[in-house]
Design an enzyme around this catalytic site. Structure first.
Site, PDB file in Angstrom:
ATOM      1  N   HIS A  93      -7.702   0.556   7.399  1.00 55.68           N
ATOM      2  CA  HIS A  93      -7.499  -0.138   8.680  1.00 55.68           C
ATOM      3  C   HIS A  93      -7.737   0.835   9.839  1.00 55.68           C
ATOM      4  O   HIS A  93      -8.383   0.492  10.822  1.00 55.68           O
ATOM      5  CB  HIS A  93      -6.048  -0.641   8.825  1.00 55.68           C
ATOM      6  CG  HIS A  93      -5.639  -1.719   7.876  1.00 55.68           C
ATOM      7  ND1 HIS A  93      -4.472  -1.678   7.159  1.00 55.68           N
ATOM      8  CD2 HIS A  93      -6.231  -2.900   7.544  1.00 55.68           C
ATOM      9  CE1 HIS A  93      -4.342  -2.779   6.438  1.00 55.68           C
ATOM     10  NE2 HIS A  93      -5.399  -3.540   6.643  1.00 55.68           N
ATOM     11  N   LYS A 137       2.453 -14.418   3.315  1.00 48.70           N
ATOM     12  CA  LYS A 137       2.668 -13.423   2.245  1.00 48.70           C
ATOM     13  C   LYS A 137       3.956 -12.636   2.447  1.00 48.70           C
ATOM     14  O   LYS A 137       3.889 -11.512   2.800  1.00 48.70           O
ATOM     15  CB  LYS A 137       1.542 -12.376   2.278  1.00 48.70           C
ATOM     16  CG  LYS A 137       0.137 -12.851   2.506  1.00 48.70           C
ATOM     17  CD  LYS A 137      -0.754 -11.629   2.740  1.00 48.70           C
ATOM     18  CE  LYS A 137      -2.214 -12.002   2.881  1.00 48.70           C
ATOM     19  NZ  LYS A 137      -3.053 -10.891   3.300  1.00 48.70           N
ATOM     20  N   ARG A 188     -14.781  -5.130   2.925  1.00 49.01           N
ATOM     21  CA  ARG A 188     -14.793  -4.117   1.875  1.00 49.01           C
ATOM     22  C   ARG A 188     -15.825  -4.452   0.809  1.00 49.01           C
ATOM     23  O   ARG A 188     -16.764  -3.720   0.581  1.00 49.01           O
ATOM     24  CB  ARG A 188     -13.411  -4.018   1.209  1.00 49.01           C
ATOM     25  CG  ARG A 188     -12.432  -3.227   2.000  1.00 49.01           C
ATOM     26  CD  ARG A 188     -11.040  -3.502   1.565  1.00 49.01           C
ATOM     27  NE  ARG A 188     -10.679  -4.889   1.861  1.00 49.01           N
ATOM     28  CZ  ARG A 188      -9.478  -5.391   1.744  1.00 49.01           C
ATOM     29  NH1 ARG A 188      -8.505  -4.642   1.290  1.00 49.01           N
ATOM     30  NH2 ARG A 188      -9.216  -6.648   2.060  1.00 49.01           N
ATOM     31  N   SER A 201      -3.551  -2.796   1.498  1.00 53.41           N
ATOM     32  CA  SER A 201      -2.115  -2.540   1.658  1.00 53.41           C
ATOM     33  C   SER A 201      -1.390  -2.863   0.357  1.00 53.41           C
ATOM     34  O   SER A 201      -0.497  -2.125  -0.060  1.00 53.41           O
ATOM     35  CB  SER A 201      -1.533  -3.424   2.770  1.00 53.41           C
ATOM     36  OG  SER A 201      -2.151  -3.164   3.993  1.00 53.41           O
TER      37      SER A 201
END
Ligand code: ADP
Length: 167
Positions: free
Chosen positions: A17, A41, A90, A128
């Site tokens: 990030h 989440k 990504r 993460s």
């Protein structure tokens, strides 16, 4: 002034990030990192903690600010007079979801565009949740997170562990 918003959960902010934040701060006059509140989440860190962590790692980049937001991203964009959403890509697995999100935002706010920055290859595997999984089992997370953030993640898991032992 060209303002971009980089939205996400940042639970917690990773070096991947940070790389996107740094690069976008070199493209735009101002970058607002938008920390999403209404997150499905159930996050490890509260939104206040996530904002604080991002402020800490971005403190040396003068044109970056951190804000939390709730509700629709396009409303947050309009409140801040921002016309560009920055997202990181990504792998191909990110692509389908990101494309759908960008197209949806474009339909509901045609004046807003999404700019994708491809990940730094060093962090292409990093998320993460992966970093949290390693931390949860006591692994070394120094390759994934800024040292200040790594310490907070370890402390959080320690506290959760102690909490469990007490019960
Ligand atoms: P979200 O819950 O919105 O996916 P994240 O905090 O997981 O929020 O990610 C925010 C943005 O950062 C997304 O665009 C995601 O693809 C991107 N991102 C996450 N990890 C990396 C990384 N290692 N390299 C580049 N971009 C990343």
């Amino acid at each position: 002034m060209k303002t971009a918003i980089y939205p996400g959960s940042f639970d917690p902010v990773t070096l991947g990030h940070f790389d996107i934040i740094k690069r976008s701060s070199e493209i735009f006059d101002q970058v607002i990192v938008g920390v999403l509140c209404n997150n499905a989440k159930s996050p490890l860190f509260s939104v206040e903690e996530r904002v604080k962590m991002l402020e800490e790692v971005t403190k040396d980049i003068p044109n970056v600010e951190v804000q939390s937001f709730d509700g629709l991203l396009v409303d947050f964009m309009r409140q801040n007079h921002a016309k560009v959403i920055v997202r990181g890509l990504r792998a191909i697995t990110d692509f389908e979801y990101e494309l759908q999100l960008a197209q949806m935002n474009r339909v509901i706010a045609p004046e807003i565009d999404t700019l994708f920055l491809t990940t730094n290859l060093k962090y292409a595997y990093l998320s993460s949740s992966m970093a949290k999984e390693v931390a949860m089992y006591g692994g070394d997370i120094s390759e994934f997170l800024d040292p200040v953030i790594a310490k907070q993640v370890q402390e959080k898991y320690q506290a959760l562990q102690e909490d469990r032992e007490c019960k």
